[in-house]
Scaffold this motif. Structure first.
Motif, short mmCIF file in Angstrom:
data_model
loop_
_atom_site.label_atom_id
_atom_site.label_comp_id
_atom_site.label_asym_id
_atom_site.label_seq_id
_atom_site.Cartn_x
_atom_site.Cartn_y
_atom_site.Cartn_z
N SER A 44 0.83 -1.21 0.00
CA SER A 44 0.00 0.00 0.00
C SER A 44 0.86 1.25 0.00
O SER A 44 0.46 2.29 -0.54
N THR A 45 2.05 1.17 0.61
CA THR A 45 2.97 2.32 0.58
C THR A 45 3.41 2.58 -0.87
O THR A 45 3.41 3.72 -1.33
N ASN A 48 0.41 4.01 -2.75
CA ASN A 48 0.19 5.43 -2.47
C ASN A 48 1.24 6.32 -3.13
O ASN A 48 0.93 7.39 -3.63
N ARG A 49 2.47 5.84 -3.14
CA ARG A 49 3.55 6.60 -3.80
C ARG A 49 3.22 6.79 -5.28
O ARG A 49 3.46 7.84 -5.85
N THR A 51 0.20 6.39 -6.90
CA THR A 51 -1.10 6.93 -7.33
C THR A 51 -1.46 8.24 -6.64
O THR A 51 -2.32 8.96 -7.14
N GLN A 55 -6.90 7.61 -6.51
CA GLN A 55 -7.24 6.24 -6.13
C GLN A 55 -8.68 6.13 -5.68
O GLN A 55 -9.33 7.13 -5.37
N THR A 57 -11.26 3.39 -3.38
CA THR A 57 -11.29 2.19 -2.55
C THR A 57 -12.71 1.65 -2.48
O THR A 57 -13.67 2.39 -2.65
N GLY A 70 -6.05 2.47 -8.37
CA GLY A 70 -5.57 3.83 -8.57
C GLY A 70 -4.99 4.00 -9.96
O GLY A 70 -4.99 3.05 -10.76
N ASP A 83 -4.16 -2.81 -6.00
CA ASP A 83 -3.46 -3.27 -4.78
C ASP A 83 -4.15 -4.56 -4.32
O ASP A 83 -5.28 -4.52 -3.85
#
Ligand code: GTP
Ligand code: MG
Length: 263
Positions: A44-45, A48-49, A51, A55, A57, A70, A83
């Motif tokens: 997930s890190t 997040n980097r 996208t 994103q 959910t 994302g 993810d």
């Protein structure tokens, strides 16, 4: 097999509708990337980097398992990033493993990124090897390199890449180290600028190789668009009831993500 197993119009339409309802513009992506790996490896890190705020959910269709989708762009290519749930294996019938396995197998992402914990490589490679049996384009993101270095662990990433037959990118997602290289590597694998030749298991047991090959041939004649028929044949021979049910239901099309449409 049900009569909607292949790409019939109504299935594709309802499938597209489902994704639209979840807020995706179907034609907005050129390629699909899956993020797989053991739990707690930084998937997930990385997600997040790559996208940022782009994103969405929700849950996987019909399940209570959280899903994150994302988008990111690299050199004018629009990528959709999915993810997947963290799993130690793809072989059991747990819902998380099923989601991850079905997406990699039937969703046919253009590239699968395997996020591995560099401090626990042996355990992480177990899943990586399983993933490499069901996909041909993959990148190993060797994450938590900062932790590995702090613990005096050194990884021969070039040797690992040679042995696995896929590119390996050492990185520390939390510090944003190696993320740009990961993106460039995903793109290069997608465009086949970097060729992948993932290590595949061979079966030394007398007769097994022949049985797998024969069954795979039968499966392909029944389902010409079946992905990874050798792997599916092996799972059937091992008595995997989930794979048997998926074949009987013939729901490969529904398991697949929407394919990008030609402009
Ligand atoms: N030191 C270090 N920590 C990291 C790195 N990447 C992620 N983490 C940390 O590892 C923890 C787990 O990260 P997540 O991104 O949630 O891991 P995940 O793989 O998505 O976890 P699950 O979804 O539960 O499977 C968090 O505390 C992150 O901040 C890294 O490169 N270095
Ligand atoms: Mg996560």
């Amino acid at each position: 097999m049900s009569n909607c197993a292949n790409s019939c119009q109504s299935c594709s339409a309802s499938h597209d509708e489902k994704w639209k309802q979840q807020g995706f513009r179907i034609a907005a992506f050129d390629a699909v990337i899956a993020l797989a790996g053991n739990p707690n490896t930084g998937k997930s890190t990385v997600f997040n980097r790559l996208t940022g705020l782009r994103q969405h959910t929700g849950n996987w269709p019909g399940k209570t398992i959280a899903r994150a989708d994302g988008a990111f762009e690299f050199r004018s290519t629009r990528y959709r990033l999915v993810d997947l749930p963290g799993t130690y294996s793809l072989l059991s019938a747990s819902p998380d493993e099923e989601v991850a396995r079905d997406f990699i197998l039937f969703g046919r992402p253009d590239v699968t990124v395997i996020v591995a914990d560099a401090t626990a490589l042996e355990r992480n490679l177990n899943l990586a090897l399983q993933i490499l049996q069901i996909t041909d384009k993959a990148v190993l993101a060797l994450n938590l390199m900062d932790e590995a270095l702090a613990h005096g662990i050194r990884v021969d990433d070039r040797g690992l890449s040679r042995d696995l037959g896929i590119p390996v990118v050492p990185m520390s997602a939390r510090k944003n180290d190696g993320v740009a290289t990961l993106v460039a590597t995903i793109d290069a694998v997608r465009t086949e600028t970097i060729a992948c030749s993932p290590i595949k298991f061979h079966f030394p047991v007398a007769g097994l190789e022949k049985a797998v090959a024969e069954l795979a041939g039968e499966l392909l004649s029944l389902y010409p668009s079946l992905p990874q028929p050798r792997w599916i044949a092996l799972r059937l021979l091992q008595g995997d009831s989930r794979i048997r049910e998926a074949l009987a239901a013939g729901d490969f099309e529904l398991l697949s993500p929407p394919r990008p449409q030609s402009p």
